[in-house]
Enzyme design. Structure first.
Site, mmCIF file in Angstrom:
data_model
loop_
_atom_site.group_PDB
_atom_site.id
_atom_site.type_symbol
_atom_site.label_atom_id
_atom_site.label_comp_id
_atom_site.label_asym_id
_atom_site.label_seq_id
_atom_site.Cartn_x
_atom_site.Cartn_y
_atom_site.Cartn_z
ATOM 1 N N THR A 193 3.613 -4.074 16.100
ATOM 2 C CA THR A 193 2.418 -3.202 16.341
ATOM 3 C C THR A 193 1.562 -3.098 15.275
ATOM 4 O O THR A 193 0.712 -2.292 15.264
ATOM 5 C CB THR A 193 2.957 -1.748 16.512
ATOM 6 O OG1 THR A 193 3.983 -1.518 15.353
ATOM 7 C CG2 THR A 193 3.923 -1.844 17.598
ATOM 8 N N SER A 227 3.207 2.621 4.982
ATOM 9 C CA SER A 227 2.499 2.467 6.451
ATOM 10 C C SER A 227 1.325 1.563 6.330
ATOM 11 O O SER A 227 0.985 1.084 5.505
ATOM 12 C CB SER A 227 2.230 3.719 7.101
ATOM 13 O OG SER A 227 1.093 4.477 6.156
ATOM 14 N N LYS A 228 0.659 1.470 7.523
ATOM 15 C CA LYS A 228 -0.399 0.690 7.722
ATOM 16 C C LYS A 228 -1.815 1.055 6.570
ATOM 17 O O LYS A 228 -2.542 0.433 6.261
ATOM 18 C CB LYS A 228 -1.104 0.355 9.058
ATOM 19 C CG LYS A 228 -0.001 0.012 9.824
ATOM 20 C CD LYS A 228 -0.546 -0.279 11.251
ATOM 21 C CE LYS A 228 0.321 -0.711 12.213
ATOM 22 N NZ LYS A 228 1.583 -0.057 12.404
ATOM 23 N N ARG A 229 -1.455 2.394 6.415
ATOM 24 C CA ARG A 229 -2.515 2.917 5.403
ATOM 25 C C ARG A 229 -2.712 2.339 3.996
ATOM 26 O O ARG A 229 -3.530 2.510 3.237
ATOM 27 C CB ARG A 229 -2.628 4.294 5.376
ATOM 28 C CG ARG A 229 -1.478 5.145 4.982
ATOM 29 C CD ARG A 229 -1.441 6.532 4.939
ATOM 30 N NE ARG A 229 -0.116 7.222 4.421
ATOM 31 C CZ ARG A 229 0.613 7.627 5.235
ATOM 32 N NH1 ARG A 229 0.461 7.404 6.669
ATOM 33 N NH2 ARG A 229 1.731 8.089 4.553
ATOM 34 N N ASP A 230 -1.423 1.838 3.736
ATOM 35 C CA ASP A 230 -1.214 1.448 2.409
ATOM 36 C C ASP A 230 -1.525 0.011 2.320
ATOM 37 O O ASP A 230 -0.798 -0.846 2.157
ATOM 38 C CB ASP A 230 0.345 1.639 1.915
ATOM 39 C CG ASP A 230 0.656 2.942 1.792
ATOM 40 O OD1 ASP A 230 0.155 3.774 0.751
ATOM 41 O OD2 ASP A 230 1.493 3.474 2.529
#
Length: 322
Positions: A22, A262-265
Protein backbone atom coordinates in the site's frame (compact mmCIF):
# COMPACT_ATOMS: atom_id res chain seq x y z
CA UNK A 1 -8.63 -21.75 27.66
CA UNK A 2 -4.87 -21.68 27.39
CA UNK A 3 -2.87 -21.64 24.15
CA UNK A 4 0.79 -21.92 25.16
CA UNK A 5 3.71 -21.10 22.88
CA UNK A 6 7.03 -22.75 23.70
CA UNK A 7 10.19 -20.74 24.11
CA UNK A 8 12.29 -23.60 22.80
CA UNK A 9 13.84 -22.92 19.38
CA UNK A 10 12.36 -24.85 16.51
CA UNK A 11 14.83 -26.11 13.94
CA UNK A 12 14.80 -25.26 11.22
CA UNK A 13 12.81 -22.03 11.37
CA UNK A 14 10.37 -21.29 8.58
CA UNK A 15 9.90 -17.54 8.76
CA UNK A 16 7.99 -15.11 6.64
CA UNK A 17 7.77 -11.44 5.79
CA UNK A 18 4.27 -10.39 4.79
CA UNK A 19 4.10 -6.73 3.76
CA UNK A 20 1.01 -4.97 2.44
CA UNK A 21 1.72 -3.26 -0.91
CA UNK A 22 0.00 0.00 0.00
CA UNK A 23 3.06 2.24 -0.21
CA UNK A 24 6.83 2.34 0.04
CA UNK A 25 8.45 0.49 2.94
CA UNK A 26 10.13 2.45 5.74
CA UNK A 27 12.82 1.69 8.31
CA UNK A 28 10.32 0.00 10.64
CA UNK A 29 9.28 -2.47 7.94
CA UNK A 30 12.83 -3.46 7.14
CA UNK A 31 13.67 -3.70 10.86
CA UNK A 32 11.15 -6.55 10.99
CA UNK A 33 12.25 -8.03 7.67
CA UNK A 34 15.94 -8.18 8.59
CA UNK A 35 15.38 -9.81 12.00
CA UNK A 36 12.97 -12.37 10.55
CA UNK A 37 15.43 -13.16 7.74
CA UNK A 38 18.32 -13.56 10.17
CA UNK A 39 16.34 -15.90 12.41
CA UNK A 40 15.44 -18.16 9.50
CA UNK A 41 18.84 -18.07 7.84
CA UNK A 42 21.00 -18.70 10.90
CA UNK A 43 18.85 -21.71 11.82
CA UNK A 44 19.32 -23.24 8.37
CA UNK A 45 15.64 -22.69 7.64
CA UNK A 46 13.83 -20.78 4.93
CA UNK A 47 12.21 -17.40 4.48
CA UNK A 48 8.92 -16.75 2.69
CA UNK A 49 7.80 -13.50 1.07
CA UNK A 50 4.00 -13.22 1.09
CA UNK A 51 2.21 -10.22 -0.41
CA UNK A 52 -0.75 -9.29 1.78
CA UNK A 53 -2.87 -7.42 -0.76
CA UNK A 54 -6.31 -8.09 0.75
CA UNK A 55 -7.37 -4.44 0.38
CA UNK A 56 -8.12 -3.97 -3.34
CA UNK A 57 -8.48 -0.20 -3.00
CA UNK A 58 -5.07 0.48 -1.47
CA UNK A 59 -2.91 -2.40 -2.74
CA UNK A 60 -0.99 -1.74 -5.97
CA UNK A 61 1.20 -4.11 -8.03
CA UNK A 62 3.79 -1.34 -8.43
CA UNK A 63 4.22 -1.18 -4.65
CA UNK A 64 4.70 -4.96 -4.51
CA UNK A 65 7.44 -4.72 -7.14
CA UNK A 66 9.10 -1.94 -5.12
CA UNK A 67 9.01 -4.13 -2.02
CA UNK A 68 10.81 -6.90 -3.85
CA UNK A 69 13.38 -4.50 -5.30
CA UNK A 70 14.03 -2.89 -1.91
CA UNK A 71 14.51 -6.27 -0.20
CA UNK A 72 16.99 -7.40 -2.83
CA UNK A 73 18.83 -4.05 -2.60
CA UNK A 74 19.26 -4.71 1.12
CA UNK A 75 20.51 -8.25 0.47
CA UNK A 76 17.38 -10.02 1.77
CA UNK A 77 16.50 -12.91 -0.51
CA UNK A 78 13.58 -15.31 -0.13
CA UNK A 79 13.14 -19.02 -0.77
CA UNK A 80 9.43 -19.02 -1.54
CA UNK A 81 6.82 -16.51 -2.59
CA UNK A 82 6.99 -13.13 -4.19
CA UNK A 83 5.23 -12.01 -7.33
CA UNK A 84 6.53 -14.98 -9.32
CA UNK A 85 4.92 -17.43 -6.86
CA UNK A 86 8.10 -19.41 -6.34
CA UNK A 87 7.36 -22.49 -4.24
CA UNK A 88 4.77 -25.21 -3.75
CA UNK A 89 2.41 -23.45 -1.33
CA UNK A 90 1.17 -20.59 -3.49
CA UNK A 91 -0.38 -18.43 -4.58
CA UNK A 92 1.68 -16.14 -2.39
CA UNK A 93 -0.52 -13.11 -3.04
CA UNK A 94 -3.52 -13.03 -0.78
CA UNK A 95 -5.69 -11.49 -3.51
CA UNK A 96 -5.41 -14.82 -5.36
CA UNK A 97 -6.26 -17.08 -2.40
CA UNK A 98 -10.01 -16.40 -2.16
CA UNK A 99 -11.06 -19.99 -2.85
CA UNK A 100 -8.80 -21.23 -0.06
CA UNK A 101 -10.25 -18.73 2.42
CA UNK A 102 -13.80 -19.70 1.35
CA UNK A 103 -13.08 -23.30 2.25
CA UNK A 104 -11.86 -22.36 5.72
CA UNK A 105 -14.76 -19.96 6.24
CA UNK A 106 -17.12 -22.86 5.55
CA UNK A 107 -15.26 -24.91 8.16
CA UNK A 108 -15.87 -22.14 10.67
CA UNK A 109 -19.52 -21.91 9.65
CA UNK A 110 -19.89 -25.61 10.45
CA UNK A 111 -18.75 -24.98 14.02
CA UNK A 112 -21.93 -22.96 14.56
CA UNK A 113 -19.93 -20.01 15.86
CA UNK A 114 -20.35 -17.55 12.97
CA UNK A 115 -23.22 -15.18 12.31
CA UNK A 116 -24.09 -12.27 9.98
CA UNK A 117 -23.72 -8.71 11.22
CA UNK A 118 -25.16 -5.60 9.57
CA UNK A 119 -23.60 -3.10 11.99
CA UNK A 120 -21.58 -0.31 10.43
CA UNK A 121 -18.48 1.15 12.02
CA UNK A 122 -20.55 4.17 13.07
CA UNK A 123 -23.10 1.86 14.73
CA UNK A 124 -20.35 0.14 16.72
CA UNK A 125 -18.65 3.39 17.72
CA UNK A 126 -21.97 4.65 19.07
CA UNK A 127 -22.09 1.78 21.56
CA UNK A 128 -18.60 2.29 23.00
CA UNK A 129 -18.32 2.69 26.75
CA UNK A 130 -16.92 6.10 27.85
CA UNK A 131 -13.75 4.60 29.39
CA UNK A 132 -12.66 2.95 26.14
CA UNK A 133 -10.32 5.68 24.97
CA UNK A 134 -7.39 3.76 23.48
CA UNK A 135 -8.87 3.56 19.98
CA UNK A 136 -9.92 -0.10 20.12
CA UNK A 137 -13.37 -0.95 18.86
CA UNK A 138 -14.96 -3.58 21.08
CA UNK A 139 -18.00 -5.15 19.48
CA UNK A 140 -20.94 -5.39 21.88
CA UNK A 141 -22.71 -8.29 20.14
CA UNK A 142 -25.56 -6.20 18.73
CA UNK A 143 -26.31 -8.62 15.88
CA UNK A 144 -25.57 -11.80 17.81
CA UNK A 145 -28.76 -13.93 17.80
CA UNK A 146 -30.51 -14.52 21.12
CA UNK A 147 -29.14 -17.60 22.82
CA UNK A 148 -26.20 -17.81 20.42
CA UNK A 149 -24.24 -20.04 20.01
CA UNK A 150 -26.58 -22.54 21.71
CA UNK A 151 -29.76 -21.19 20.15
CA UNK A 152 -30.89 -21.08 16.54
CA UNK A 153 -28.83 -19.11 14.05
CA UNK A 154 -30.31 -15.94 12.59
CA UNK A 155 -31.45 -15.91 8.93
CA UNK A 156 -29.17 -14.16 6.46
CA UNK A 157 -30.05 -10.46 6.00
CA UNK A 158 -31.27 -9.13 2.67
CA UNK A 159 -28.59 -6.42 2.73
CA UNK A 160 -24.76 -6.51 2.87
CA UNK A 161 -23.37 -8.02 6.05
CA UNK A 162 -20.08 -9.00 7.62
CA UNK A 163 -19.47 -12.46 8.99
CA UNK A 164 -18.48 -12.41 12.66
CA UNK A 165 -16.98 -15.13 14.81
CA UNK A 166 -18.30 -15.62 18.32
CA UNK A 167 -15.68 -15.50 21.08
CA UNK A 168 -16.22 -17.06 24.50
CA UNK A 169 -15.63 -15.39 27.85
CA UNK A 170 -12.32 -17.23 28.33
CA UNK A 171 -8.69 -16.23 28.69
CA UNK A 172 -6.15 -17.15 26.03
CA UNK A 173 -2.54 -17.23 27.18
CA UNK A 174 0.68 -17.55 25.22
CA UNK A 175 4.36 -16.82 25.63
CA UNK A 176 5.93 -14.26 23.34
CA UNK A 177 9.66 -14.63 22.70
CA UNK A 178 10.33 -10.96 23.54
CA UNK A 179 7.53 -9.83 25.87
CA UNK A 180 7.01 -13.07 27.78
CA UNK A 181 3.70 -14.31 29.15
CA UNK A 182 0.64 -12.71 27.58
CA UNK A 183 -3.06 -13.19 28.20
CA UNK A 184 -6.22 -11.86 26.60
CA UNK A 185 -9.94 -12.33 27.12
CA UNK A 186 -11.30 -11.73 23.63
CA UNK A 187 -14.84 -11.15 24.86
CA UNK A 188 -13.54 -8.16 26.87
CA UNK A 189 -10.70 -7.02 24.58
CA UNK A 190 -12.33 -7.06 21.14
CA UNK A 191 -15.64 -8.93 21.13
CA UNK A 192 -16.87 -11.14 18.31
CA UNK A 193 -14.58 -10.26 15.41
CA UNK A 194 -15.00 -10.04 11.64
CA UNK A 195 -13.70 -12.81 9.41
CA UNK A 196 -15.24 -11.53 6.18
CA UNK A 197 -16.22 -7.97 5.38
CA UNK A 198 -19.52 -6.80 3.94
CA UNK A 199 -17.83 -5.94 0.63
CA UNK A 200 -16.60 -9.52 0.31
CA UNK A 201 -13.00 -8.76 1.28
CA UNK A 202 -11.34 -11.25 3.61
CA UNK A 203 -10.42 -10.15 7.10
CA UNK A 204 -6.75 -10.18 8.05
CA UNK A 205 -7.22 -12.51 11.02
CA UNK A 206 -8.60 -15.41 8.99
CA UNK A 207 -6.27 -14.93 6.01
CA UNK A 208 -3.06 -14.77 8.05
CA UNK A 209 -3.92 -17.89 10.06
CA UNK A 210 -4.77 -19.94 6.99
CA UNK A 211 -1.72 -18.71 5.08
CA UNK A 212 0.80 -19.26 7.85
CA UNK A 213 -0.53 -22.76 8.51
CA UNK A 214 -0.65 -23.87 4.88
CA UNK A 215 2.76 -22.37 4.10
CA UNK A 216 4.37 -24.20 7.02
CA UNK A 217 5.42 -21.06 8.91
CA UNK A 218 6.86 -21.95 12.32
CA UNK A 219 7.89 -18.46 13.50
CA UNK A 220 6.12 -15.12 13.08
CA UNK A 221 8.21 -12.00 13.66
CA UNK A 222 6.22 -8.74 13.68
CA UNK A 223 5.58 -5.52 15.61
CA UNK A 224 4.24 -5.55 19.16
CA UNK A 225 1.16 -3.60 18.04
CA UNK A 226 -0.17 -7.00 16.92
CA UNK A 227 -0.01 -8.67 20.33
CA UNK A 228 -3.81 -8.60 20.70
CA UNK A 229 -4.18 -10.07 17.21
CA UNK A 230 -2.18 -13.07 18.40
CA UNK A 231 -4.94 -14.15 20.79
CA UNK A 232 -7.54 -13.86 18.02
CA UNK A 233 -5.36 -15.92 15.73
CA UNK A 234 -4.68 -18.61 18.34
CA UNK A 235 -8.43 -18.95 18.78
CA UNK A 236 -8.79 -19.48 15.02
CA UNK A 237 -5.96 -22.02 14.97
CA UNK A 238 -7.78 -23.99 17.64
CA UNK A 239 -11.16 -23.93 15.89
CA UNK A 240 -9.63 -24.95 12.54
CA UNK A 241 -7.39 -27.65 13.99
CA UNK A 242 -4.23 -26.00 12.67
CA UNK A 243 -0.80 -25.79 14.31
CA UNK A 244 0.17 -22.32 15.48
CA UNK A 245 3.67 -20.88 15.02
CA UNK A 246 5.69 -19.31 17.81
CA UNK A 247 5.54 -15.52 18.04
CA UNK A 248 8.23 -12.88 18.32
CA UNK A 249 6.82 -9.37 18.71
CA UNK A 250 9.33 -6.58 18.21
CA UNK A 251 9.47 -3.08 19.70
CA UNK A 252 8.11 -0.48 17.30
CA UNK A 253 10.49 2.02 15.74
CA UNK A 254 9.14 5.47 16.50
CA UNK A 255 10.03 8.97 15.39
CA UNK A 256 11.39 11.63 17.73
CA UNK A 257 7.83 12.47 18.83
CA UNK A 258 7.23 8.89 19.95
CA UNK A 259 4.89 8.07 17.04
CA UNK A 260 5.31 4.78 15.20
CA UNK A 261 6.86 5.20 11.77
CA UNK A 262 4.48 5.68 8.86
CA UNK A 263 4.42 7.19 5.39
CA UNK A 264 4.51 10.66 6.94
CA UNK A 265 8.09 9.98 8.06
CA UNK A 266 9.36 10.40 4.53
CA UNK A 267 13.00 10.79 5.58
CA UNK A 268 12.94 7.15 6.76
CA UNK A 269 11.19 5.74 3.68
CA UNK A 270 13.09 3.37 1.43
CA UNK A 271 13.06 6.02 -1.26
CA UNK A 272 15.00 8.44 0.93
CA UNK A 273 17.16 5.76 2.52
CA UNK A 274 18.28 4.53 -0.88
CA UNK A 275 18.94 8.09 -2.04
CA UNK A 276 21.21 8.98 0.88
CA UNK A 277 22.61 5.71 2.24
CA UNK A 278 24.15 2.49 1.01
CA UNK A 279 22.51 -0.90 1.69
CA UNK A 280 25.29 -1.65 4.19
CA UNK A 281 24.70 1.62 6.09
CA UNK A 282 20.95 0.92 6.27
CA UNK A 283 21.41 -2.67 7.45
CA UNK A 284 24.07 -1.59 9.93
CA UNK A 285 21.75 0.98 11.48
CA UNK A 286 19.03 -1.65 12.00
CA UNK A 287 21.54 -4.08 13.52
CA UNK A 288 22.64 -1.42 15.99
CA UNK A 289 19.05 -0.48 16.90
CA UNK A 290 18.32 -4.16 17.55
CA UNK A 291 21.37 -4.51 19.78
CA UNK A 292 23.17 -6.90 17.45
CA UNK A 293 26.20 -4.62 17.20
CA UNK A 294 27.72 -2.17 19.66
CA UNK A 295 28.30 0.50 17.03
CA UNK A 296 26.36 1.70 14.01
CA UNK A 297 28.74 0.25 11.41
CA UNK A 298 27.96 -0.73 7.82
CA UNK A 299 27.10 -4.42 7.49
CA UNK A 300 25.52 -6.88 5.09
CA UNK A 301 22.80 -9.28 6.27
CA UNK A 302 25.19 -12.19 5.71
CA UNK A 303 27.80 -10.60 7.99
CA UNK A 304 25.20 -10.48 10.79
CA UNK A 305 24.41 -14.20 10.70
CA UNK A 306 24.96 -15.77 14.10
CA UNK A 307 24.59 -12.43 15.94
CA UNK A 308 20.82 -12.50 16.41
CA UNK A 309 19.59 -13.53 19.85
CA UNK A 310 16.04 -12.70 20.90
CA UNK A 311 17.30 -12.49 24.48
CA UNK A 312 19.32 -9.34 23.73
CA UNK A 313 16.58 -7.34 22.00
CA UNK A 314 15.09 -4.39 23.91
CA UNK A 315 12.00 -5.31 25.96
CA UNK A 316 10.49 -1.85 25.57
CA UNK A 317 7.40 -1.24 23.45
CA UNK A 318 9.25 1.44 21.46
CA UNK A 319 12.66 2.25 20.10
CA UNK A 320 12.71 5.99 19.57
CA UNK A 321 14.84 7.39 16.74
CA UNK A 322 16.60 10.67 17.36
Amino acid sequence: MSETQSNKPQQPVVGRFAPSPTGRMHLGNIFTALLSWLSARQSGGKWILRIEDLDPQRSKPDYARQIEDDLLWLGLDWDEGGLDDRGLNGPYRQSRRGEIYSDYLERLNRTGLTYPCTCTRADIMATQAPHQSDGRIIYQGTCRPDGFPDGNAAPLPDRPYTTRLYVPDETITFTDRIFGSQSSNLAHDCGDFVIRRADGAWAYQLAVVVDDALMGVTEVVRGCDLLLSTAQQLYLYRLLGLEAPRYVHLPLLCNSAGQRLSKRDSSLSMEELRRHHSPEETVGRIAWLAGLTETERPSTPTELLGLLSWDTLPRSQQIRLQ
